[in-house]
Design a protein around this motif. Structure first.
Motif, PDB file in Angstrom:
ATOM      1  N   LEU A  15       0.631  -1.588   0.292  1.00 47.59           N
ATOM      2  CA  LEU A  15      -0.494   0.323   0.139  1.00 47.59           C
ATOM      3  C   LEU A  15       0.690   1.411   0.080  1.00 47.59           C
ATOM      4  N   ARG A  16       2.126   0.874   0.922  1.00 46.52           N
ATOM      5  CA  ARG A  16       3.076   2.376  -0.083  1.00 46.52           C
ATOM      6  C   ARG A  16       3.157   3.366   1.079  1.00 46.52           C
ATOM      7  N   ALA A  17       2.729   3.065   2.216  1.00 38.38           N
ATOM      8  CA  ALA A  17       2.032   4.014   3.480  1.00 38.38           C
ATOM      9  C   ALA A  17       2.919   3.725   4.613  1.00 38.38           C
ATOM     10  N   GLY A  18       3.280   4.564   5.570  1.00 37.18           N
ATOM     11  CA  GLY A  18       3.664   4.171   6.720  1.00 37.18           C
ATOM     12  C   GLY A  18       5.260   4.691   6.607  1.00 37.18           C
ATOM     13  N   GLY A  19       5.530   5.251   8.435  1.00 35.23           N
ATOM     14  CA  GLY A  19       6.834   5.881   8.765  1.00 35.23           C
ATOM     15  C   GLY A  19       7.708   5.157   8.906  1.00 35.23           C
ATOM     16  N   ILE A  20       8.460   5.622   9.237  1.00 34.20           N
ATOM     17  CA  ILE A  20       9.913   5.637   9.691  1.00 34.20           C
ATOM     18  C   ILE A  20      10.203   4.856  10.933  1.00 34.20           C
ATOM     19  N   PRO A  21      10.205   3.561  10.994  1.00 33.21           N
ATOM     20  CA  PRO A  21      10.819   2.824  12.757  1.00 33.21           C
ATOM     21  C   PRO A  21      11.799   3.171  13.351  1.00 33.21           C
ATOM     22  N   ARG A  22      12.237   2.952  14.253  1.00 38.32           N
ATOM     23  CA  ARG A  22      12.753   3.149  15.142  1.00 38.32           C
ATOM     24  C   ARG A  22      14.267   2.776  15.086  1.00 38.32           C
ATOM     25  N   ARG A  23      14.348   1.508  15.003  1.00 38.52           N
ATOM     26  CA  ARG A  23      15.006   0.052  14.723  1.00 38.52           C
ATOM     27  C   ARG A  23      13.782  -1.004  13.241  1.00 38.52           C
ATOM     28  N   LEU A  24      14.894  -1.394  12.480  1.00 35.93           N
ATOM     29  CA  LEU A  24      15.352  -2.603  11.002  1.00 35.93           C
ATOM     30  C   LEU A  24      16.157  -3.001  11.496  1.00 35.93           C
ATOM     31  N   VAL A  25      15.279  -4.469  11.400  1.00 39.37           N
ATOM     32  CA  VAL A  25      15.693  -5.268  11.936  1.00 39.37           C
ATOM     33  C   VAL A  25      15.412  -6.480  10.631  1.00 39.37           C
ATOM     34  N   GLU A  26      16.788  -7.437   9.578  1.00 41.35           N
ATOM     35  CA  GLU A  26      16.582  -7.431   8.640  1.00 41.35           C
ATOM     36  C   GLU A  26      16.546  -9.810   9.178  1.00 41.35           C
ATOM     37  N   ALA A  27      15.794 -10.692   9.032  1.00 38.64           N
ATOM     38  CA  ALA A  27      16.069 -11.764   9.296  1.00 38.64           C
ATOM     39  C   ALA A  27      16.243 -12.279   8.653  1.00 38.64           C
ATOM     40  N   ARG A  28      18.030 -13.476   8.385  1.00 45.43           N
ATOM     41  CA  ARG A  28      17.104 -13.933   6.972  1.00 45.43           C
ATOM     42  C   ARG A  28      17.303 -15.527   7.576  1.00 45.43           C
ATOM     43  N   THR A  29      17.812 -15.635   8.536  1.00 46.27           N
ATOM     44  CA  THR A  29      17.754 -17.374   8.620  1.00 46.27           C
ATOM     45  C   THR A  29      16.924 -17.332   9.898  1.00 46.27           C
ATOM     46  N   ARG A  30      16.430 -18.990  10.027  1.00 44.92           N
ATOM     47  CA  ARG A  30      15.084 -19.338  11.467  1.00 44.92           C
ATOM     48  C   ARG A  30      15.957 -18.592  13.190  1.00 44.92           C
ATOM     49  N   GLU A  64       7.290   3.865  17.393  1.00 45.19           N
ATOM     50  CA  GLU A  64       8.118   4.068  17.778  1.00 45.19           C
ATOM     51  C   GLU A  64       8.676   2.202  18.456  1.00 45.19           C
ATOM     52  N   GLY A  65      10.015   2.170  17.832  1.00 43.88           N
ATOM     53  CA  GLY A  65      10.138   0.417  17.801  1.00 43.88           C
ATOM     54  C   GLY A  65      10.768  -0.479  16.926  1.00 43.88           C
ATOM     55  N   THR A  66      10.491  -1.746  17.313  1.00 43.43           N
ATOM     56  CA  THR A  66      11.357  -2.122  16.223  1.00 43.43           C
ATOM     57  C   THR A  66      10.546  -3.205  15.001  1.00 43.43           C
ATOM     58  N   VAL A  67      10.777  -3.102  13.774  1.00 45.01           N
ATOM     59  CA  VAL A  67      10.366  -3.997  11.720  1.00 45.01           C
ATOM     60  C   VAL A  67      11.226  -4.440  12.028  1.00 45.01           C
ATOM     61  N   VAL A  68      10.715  -5.732  12.115  1.00 47.62           N
ATOM     62  CA  VAL A  68      11.696  -7.128  11.844  1.00 47.62           C
ATOM     63  C   VAL A  68      10.813  -7.648  10.126  1.00 47.62           C
ATOM     64  N   LEU A  69      12.257  -7.402   9.772  1.00 44.73           N
ATOM     65  CA  LEU A  69      11.240  -7.917   8.083  1.00 44.73           C
ATOM     66  C   LEU A  69      11.901  -9.585   8.011  1.00 44.73           C
ATOM     67  N   VAL A  70      11.050 -10.708   8.052  1.00 44.62           N
ATOM     68  CA  VAL A  70      10.872 -11.980   7.851  1.00 44.62           C
ATOM     69  C   VAL A  70      12.207 -12.498   6.327  1.00 44.62           C
ATOM     70  N   ARG A  71      13.061 -12.856   6.178  1.00 45.66           N
ATOM     71  CA  ARG A  71      13.713 -12.705   4.560  1.00 45.66           C
ATOM     72  C   ARG A  71      13.522 -14.150   4.483  1.00 45.66           C
ATOM     73  N   THR A  72      13.144 -15.228   6.383  1.00 49.43           N
ATOM     74  CA  THR A  72      13.693 -16.743   5.644  1.00 49.43           C
ATOM     75  C   THR A  72      12.808 -17.530   3.992  1.00 49.43           C
ATOM     76  N   GLN A  73      14.085 -18.853   4.500  1.00 45.46           N
ATOM     77  CA  GLN A  73      14.122 -18.991   2.598  1.00 45.46           C
ATOM     78  C   GLN A  73      14.006 -20.870   2.942  1.00 45.46           C
ATOM     79  N   GLY A  74      13.150 -21.029   2.242  1.00 49.00           N
ATOM     80  CA  GLY A  74      13.920 -22.529   1.907  1.00 49.00           C
ATOM     81  C   GLY A  74      11.922 -23.909   1.345  1.00 49.00           C
ATOM     82  N   ILE A  75      12.319 -25.051   0.864  1.00 49.54           N
ATOM     83  CA  ILE A  75      10.883 -25.958   0.796  1.00 49.54           C
ATOM     84  C   ILE A  75      11.799 -27.446   1.594  1.00 49.54           C
ATOM     85  N   GLU A  76      10.848 -27.734   2.239  1.00 52.22           N
ATOM     86  CA  GLU A  76      11.476 -29.443   2.149  1.00 52.22           C
ATOM     87  C   GLU A  76      10.265 -30.594   2.194  1.00 52.22           C
TER      88      GLU A  76
END
Length: 378
Positions: A15-30, A64-76
């Protein structure tokens, strides 16, 4: 933690709307995902998990908090206890449509009608995603959930998730918080191993959407391509060149109403029974039978009615905008609110409220938003 430079949530959602988070984390593994969430919860700070960002409307003010981007991958691929079925364990950050594509390529049936739905696998159970009569509840076996209450990773069977029409115990509904809090780490689906040949299509709603006769037989690949073409014609497949796709998909849920209320709506309003009408079977022991068969007890199914039809027939046509607003209805599909160019979350919410009011005034029904609203009131 895998912390990155904060950027507007508007860059992370469809939707391309929303303010800036205080902290941004990108999680690429479980492991990164689990450790990040445990740390955030230990610090008792506000948090927001974002997968594909396709079901979120976030306020314009800084988060005013942490946004966590979930970037884990994989199909078993796993064995199933049922003959003719296969189980797939999928990491939460895996793209949903890539999962559907994989299943079709492997000849696995059960999710092909949900082709083109944006977002990630981990988001699918939260609102029991569905399209054309298929829903995740039909194939979901279990999830791995990082439980906020304990900080532990637990396996939760699908039967414990309260999966209903676009809902679960994990969904933060507008006006009602989630019943259980945590983060999905993986999902496990059980799909029928049908191969690549042509087969009958189960489900009247899917056959109707695909314009198939009751006895028609088609392949999974044909279903996938036809669904993608249909969704694309409605602006429901993400395309950076098409502003109609700058949306959260269907902004309002199709309404579930009683059969009695459905009869108050115009006859031409599209509707579908929520549960099939199954004739009751009456068993009367011979030693008590007196020759009289009691009349059957009729239980009317609830009815799903088309929110798009209600919106259009409340006088809000495709492409409708409020004066000076950069938010508008899609030009292809009246159920999608779109960002027509740098619209704020406030502008999108203003249009949503106006639509709710018009439909209520015309038909006596309040449409409920489908996206999760963060810091927004309708």
């Amino acid at each position: 933690m895998p912390e990155i430079t904060p950027r507007p949530i508007a860059d992370l959602t469809t939707l391309r709307a929303g303010g800036i988070p205080r902290r941004l984390v990108e999680a690429r593994t479980r492991d990164e995902l689990i450790q990040t969430m445990q740390s955030v919860w230990a610090d008792h700070e506000p948090w927001l998990v974002v997968g594909g960002g396709s079901n979120l409307l976030v306020a314009d003010e800084p988060f005013e908090g942490t946004v966590v981007l979930v970037r884990t991958q994989g199909i078993e691929r796993l064995a199933s206890p049922r003959d003719g079925f296969v189980r797939l364990r999928v990491e939460a950050g895996h793209d949903w449509d890539e999962l559907v594509s994989y299943s079709v390529a492997e000849g696995l049936a059960g999710i092909s009608a949900m082709s083109g739905i944006p977002g990630t696998a981990g988001a699918a159970p939260i609102q029991n995603i569905g399209a054309y009569g298929q829903e995740i509840v039909q194939t979901l076996v279990e999830i791995e959930l990082l439980d906020q209450a304990t900080g532990e990773l637990v396996t939760v069977p699908a039967s414990d998730l309260g999966l209903g029409f676009r809902t679960s115990v994990l969904k933060d509904h507008y006006g009602i918080g989630a019943e259980r809090h945590g983060v999905i780490v993986s999902i496990t689906l059980e799909l029928a191993d049908v191969g690549h040949g042509e087969l009958p299509v189960r489900g009247a709603q899917l056959r109707q959407a695909l314009r198939l006769a009751p006895d028609a037989e088609v392949s999974l690949a044909w279903i996938r391509q036809t669904v993608l073409d249909t969704r694309r014609s409605k602006g429901m497949v993400l395309d950076d060149a098409d502003p109609d796709t700058y949306s959260a998909g269907s902004f309002f849920q199709n309404a579930i109403v009683s059969a009695a209320f459905a009869r108050t709506l115009p006859a031409e309003c599209p509707r579908w029974p929520v549960a099939p009408d199954v004739p009751a079977i009456t068993v009367i022991p011979l030693d008590t039978f007196d020759g009289i068969v009691p009349p059957p007890v009729v239980h009317e199914s609830e009815v799903k009615v088309s929110a798009a039809w209600l919106i259009e027939h409340a006088g809000l046509s495709k492409g409708f905008r409020l004066p000076r607003s950069r938010a508008g209805l899609s030009t292809k599909h009246a159920l999608a609110i779109t960002n027509r160019g740098s619209a704020t979350a406030a502008e999108i919410a203003e249009l949503a409220r106006f639509i709710q009011q018009r439909v209520q005034a015309e038909f006596g029904l309040i449409l409920q938003p489908e996206p999760v609203l963060v810091g927004i009131q309708l």
